[in-house]
Design a protein around this motif. Sequence first.
Motif: not given
Length: 178
Positions: A122-134, A139-142, A146-151, A160-165
Motif C-alpha cells: 500500500a505504501s512501500g512499508n512492507r516492501v521495505a521490510a521484505v527488502w531488509g530481510v533479503v 550477509g548485511r549486518t543488523p 536497518e539502514a537499507d530497510a529505512r532507505a 520493524w519488529e516483524a523484521v526482527l522476529r
Amino acid sequence: MTRRLALLAAAFAATTPLLAEIPAAVDPAEIPNYRVIRPGLAFAGQPAPETLKRLGDMGFRTVINLRTEQEGAAEEGHVVRALGLDYVWVPVTSGTFSLEDVERVERVLDDPKTGPVLLHCASGNRVAAVWGVVRARDGRTPDEVEADARAAGLHSPSMWEAVLRVLDAVPAGAGVNP
C-alpha cells in the motif's frame, strides 16, 4: 561461420530476457513512494488504477503485491494478468510476516525471466521490510539491514519488529544467499 554465429546469437537472444527500461521516477500521484532499487527492480506503494493498466507499457513484466485480500489484491491480480503480465501475490502484515514470505519474493527476484519487477504494497512499508530481510540474507549486518530497510521506505515500528522476529527465526548461518 557467419551462419553459425547468427544461430548462436539467435539462441542466446531467445534465452536471455530483454532488459526493458523502467522509469527512474514516477509521479507520486501515479505510483506513491516509487524508487528503483537496482536495474529491473522498483519498489512502491499502491499504483493508481489507471497507472496499474499501464505497467506493461512502463517496462514491467512482473508485479509482486504484498497487500492483503481485504486491500483489493485479488482484483489487482485480474487486471495485471489481463495485461499479460505475471502477478505474484504474497499477502503480508506485521502479524503474519514470515521467512516463507521473503523466500517467495526472492524466488521471483532471483529468476532472470521475471524482470523487470514492480514490488509493491500500500505504501512501500512492507516492501521495505521484505527488502531488509533479503539484505540480511545477503550477509548485511543488523545496522546495515536497518539502514537499507529505512532507505527503502520502512517507517512502521510494528513492521520493524516483524523484521526482527523473522530474522530471529533464521538459524545462524542458514538461508544466506551465496
